[in-house]
Design a protein around this motif. Structure first.
Motif, mmCIF file in Angstrom:
data_model
loop_
_atom_site.group_PDB
_atom_site.id
_atom_site.type_symbol
_atom_site.label_atom_id
_atom_site.label_comp_id
_atom_site.label_asym_id
_atom_site.label_seq_id
_atom_site.Cartn_x
_atom_site.Cartn_y
_atom_site.Cartn_z
ATOM 1 N N ILE A 97 0.859 -1.188 0.000
ATOM 2 C CA ILE A 97 0.000 0.000 0.000
ATOM 3 C C ILE A 97 0.894 1.237 0.000
ATOM 4 C CG2 ILE A 97 -1.607 1.356 1.404
ATOM 5 C CD1 ILE A 97 -2.936 -1.216 2.230
ATOM 6 N N PHE A 98 0.594 2.165 -0.895
ATOM 7 C CA PHE A 98 1.348 3.420 -0.961
ATOM 8 C C PHE A 98 0.430 4.573 -0.574
ATOM 9 C CE2 PHE A 98 3.826 0.597 -3.602
ATOM 10 C CZ PHE A 98 5.122 0.922 -3.241
ATOM 11 N N LEU A 99 0.812 5.263 0.496
ATOM 12 C CA LEU A 99 0.073 6.452 0.936
ATOM 13 C C LEU A 99 0.903 7.682 0.603
ATOM 14 C CD1 LEU A 99 -1.014 5.080 4.434
ATOM 15 C CD2 LEU A 99 -2.529 5.491 2.490
ATOM 16 N N PRO A 100 0.238 8.784 0.228
ATOM 17 C CA PRO A 100 1.021 9.978 -0.134
ATOM 18 C C PRO A 100 1.438 10.768 1.106
ATOM 19 C CG PRO A 100 -1.310 10.419 -0.434
ATOM 20 C CD PRO A 100 -1.222 9.009 0.068
ATOM 21 N N GLN A 101 2.591 11.396 1.048
ATOM 22 C CA GLN A 101 3.079 12.141 2.212
ATOM 23 C C GLN A 101 2.193 13.356 2.542
ATOM 24 O OE1 GLN A 101 6.647 14.282 2.117
ATOM 25 N NE2 GLN A 101 6.292 15.280 0.162
ATOM 26 N N CYS A 102 1.431 13.834 1.531
ATOM 27 C CA CYS A 102 0.583 15.007 1.771
ATOM 28 C C CYS A 102 -0.566 14.724 2.742
ATOM 29 C CB CYS A 102 0.031 15.542 0.447
ATOM 30 S SG CYS A 102 -0.942 14.324 -0.446
ATOM 31 N N LEU A 103 -0.805 13.440 3.060
ATOM 32 C CA LEU A 103 -1.853 13.100 4.030
ATOM 33 C C LEU A 103 -1.397 13.370 5.466
ATOM 34 C CD1 LEU A 103 -3.527 9.662 3.120
ATOM 35 C CD2 LEU A 103 -4.693 11.803 3.588
ATOM 36 N N LYS A 131 -1.194 2.554 9.305
ATOM 37 C CA LYS A 131 0.016 1.783 8.964
ATOM 38 C C LYS A 131 0.169 0.603 9.934
ATOM 39 C CE LYS A 131 4.817 2.829 7.668
ATOM 40 N NZ LYS A 131 5.555 1.827 8.358
ATOM 41 N N LYS A 132 -0.053 0.897 11.217
ATOM 42 C CA LYS A 132 0.087 -0.151 12.239
ATOM 43 C C LYS A 132 -0.913 -1.284 11.976
ATOM 44 C CE LYS A 132 0.090 -0.591 17.217
ATOM 45 N NZ LYS A 132 -0.588 -0.067 18.353
ATOM 46 N N LYS A 133 -2.164 -0.896 11.745
ATOM 47 C CA LYS A 133 -3.222 -1.897 11.489
ATOM 48 C C LYS A 133 -2.888 -2.740 10.263
ATOM 49 C CE LYS A 133 -7.671 -0.216 13.147
ATOM 50 N NZ LYS A 133 -7.525 1.146 13.635
ATOM 51 N N LEU A 134 -2.555 -2.036 9.181
ATOM 52 C CA LEU A 134 -2.343 -2.732 7.911
ATOM 53 C C LEU A 134 -1.114 -3.646 7.971
ATOM 54 C CD1 LEU A 134 -3.109 0.397 5.746
ATOM 55 C CD2 LEU A 134 -4.481 -1.682 5.749
ATOM 56 N N GLY A 187 -6.431 2.096 -7.413
ATOM 57 C CA GLY A 187 -6.144 3.465 -6.969
ATOM 58 C C GLY A 187 -7.340 4.101 -6.280
ATOM 59 N N ILE A 188 -7.059 4.855 -5.230
ATOM 60 C CA ILE A 188 -8.109 5.627 -4.552
ATOM 61 C C ILE A 188 -7.704 7.095 -4.586
ATOM 62 C CG2 ILE A 188 -9.348 6.038 -2.388
ATOM 63 C CD1 ILE A 188 -8.770 3.170 -1.601
ATOM 64 N N GLN A 189 -8.601 7.931 -5.071
ATOM 65 C CA GLN A 189 -8.298 9.362 -5.140
ATOM 66 C C GLN A 189 -8.549 10.051 -3.806
ATOM 67 O OE1 GLN A 189 -9.959 11.412 -8.664
ATOM 68 N NE2 GLN A 189 -10.278 9.368 -9.481
ATOM 69 N N LEU A 190 -7.694 11.018 -3.504
ATOM 70 C CA LEU A 190 -7.886 11.829 -2.305
ATOM 71 C C LEU A 190 -9.175 12.644 -2.434
ATOM 72 C CD1 LEU A 190 -4.220 13.107 -2.025
ATOM 73 C CD2 LEU A 190 -5.379 11.708 -0.305
ATOM 74 N N VAL A 204 -13.691 4.161 2.643
ATOM 75 C CA VAL A 204 -13.483 3.584 1.305
ATOM 76 C C VAL A 204 -12.132 2.873 1.264
ATOM 77 C CG1 VAL A 204 -13.104 4.162 -1.136
ATOM 78 C CG2 VAL A 204 -14.940 5.277 0.126
ATOM 79 N N PHE A 205 -11.134 3.513 1.851
ATOM 80 C CA PHE A 205 -9.780 2.939 1.840
ATOM 81 C C PHE A 205 -9.753 1.570 2.544
ATOM 82 C CE2 PHE A 205 -5.805 2.399 4.217
ATOM 83 C CZ PHE A 205 -4.905 2.314 3.166
ATOM 84 N N TYR A 206 -10.280 1.523 3.783
ATOM 85 C CA TYR A 206 -10.235 0.250 4.530
ATOM 86 C C TYR A 206 -11.096 -0.814 3.851
ATOM 87 C CZ TYR A 206 -7.653 2.172 8.481
ATOM 88 O OH TYR A 206 -6.685 2.724 9.278
ATOM 89 N N ASN A 207 -12.221 -0.402 3.297
ATOM 90 C CA ASN A 207 -13.060 -1.388 2.606
ATOM 91 C C ASN A 207 -12.347 -1.952 1.389
ATOM 92 O OD1 ASN A 207 -15.366 -1.570 4.191
ATOM 93 N ND2 ASN A 207 -16.211 0.320 3.361
ATOM 94 N N THR A 208 -11.656 -1.092 0.651
ATOM 95 C CA THR A 208 -10.933 -1.566 -0.535
ATOM 96 C C THR A 208 -9.784 -2.482 -0.119
ATOM 97 O OG1 THR A 208 -11.423 0.551 -1.560
ATOM 98 C CG2 THR A 208 -9.823 -0.827 -2.686
ATOM 99 N N ALA A 209 -9.117 -2.113 0.965
ATOM 100 C CA ALA A 209 -7.990 -2.939 1.449
ATOM 101 C C ALA A 209 -8.492 -4.216 2.113
ATOM 102 C CB ALA A 209 -7.151 -2.127 2.429
#
Ligand code: SF4
Length: 227
Positions: A97-103, A131-134, A187-190, A204-209
């Protein structure tokens, strides 16, 4: 002899041009239809058509003063449709999983390393907990400032599928990159774009993951074993 040769070449060019124009218009209509209805029949065929004629489809959109980011949006959703089955079929350990630093919070104390931002779960933003959960259920999780990090991590850890978060252009570029590596990418858009403190729909993110129930189960096991 030469006259008829040039005539044939001229005809081929005209036919090619007409076929390109008709196909461009047809796919552009299809893009608008998919964008408005959320239905994506023949995703592989349509995706290939859009990618081949992307420049002319966007030019057509601009000509009629239609926002051409619709094309990117539909490409992302088509790639998601094509990739989701494979993504979901793989065990968590094989996926990144790649999260953007802007979050991150603007006050993020984490340092940048060759593998991205080294989150210390300071609690100032949602990334630390996520991150910990995933990671507890097996995902490889990276917080990255750009696509060069994604490429490096793909080469190093060789994930078999990817879930990426970003703004529309980052997600599209990331999916293009993964496609070149032959790796399915969802991909999930911000929710909000920008360089700092952006927002994500974490449901949406957790459901997709597919991480909601599994992470909750992992939390329960961890809390039971600590008692
Ligand atoms: S939780 Fe992690 S990413 Fe978020 S602000 Fe803290 S250190 Fe930075």
């Amino acid at each position: 002899m030469f006259d008829s040769f040039y005539l044939v070449i001229g005809r081929i060019i005209v036919y090619f041009f007409l076929i390109t124009v008709v196909t461009t218009v047809f796919i552009a209509i299809f893009v608008i239809y998919s964008f408005r209805t959320g239905t994506f029949p023949f995703p592989n065929v349509v995706l290939s058509g859009i990618l081949v004629l992307e420049g002319s489809i966007k030019a057509l959109f601009r000509l009629f003063k239609v926002d051409d980011s619709i094309v990117d949006n539909v490409v992302i959703r088509l790639r998601n449709k094509v990739s989701l089955k494979r993504f979901e079929s793989l065990p968590f350990e094989k996926k990144a999983i790649f999260l953007p630093q802007c979050l991150r919070s603007v006050d993020c104390p984490a340092k940048l390393s060759p593998e991205g931002i080294q989150c210390i779960n300071c609690g100032r933003c949602n990334i630390g907990g996520a991150k910990k959960k995933l990671e507890s259920i097996g995902y490889m999780v990276f917080v990255v400032p750009g696509s060069s990090f994604i490429k490096r991590m793909m080469l190093k850890y060789k994930p078999e599928a990817i879930l990426g978060v970003g703004c529309i252009s980052e997600v599209k570029d990331g999916q293009d990159l993964c496609h070149r590596f032959g790796v399915p990418a969802v991909g999930i858009q911000l929710d909000t774009d920008g360089c700092i403190s952006t927002a994500l729909d974490w449901d949406v993110f957790y459901n997709t993951a597919k991480a909601y129930h599994t992470a909750a189960k992992a939390d329960k096991i961890a809390s039971e074993s600590s008692h």
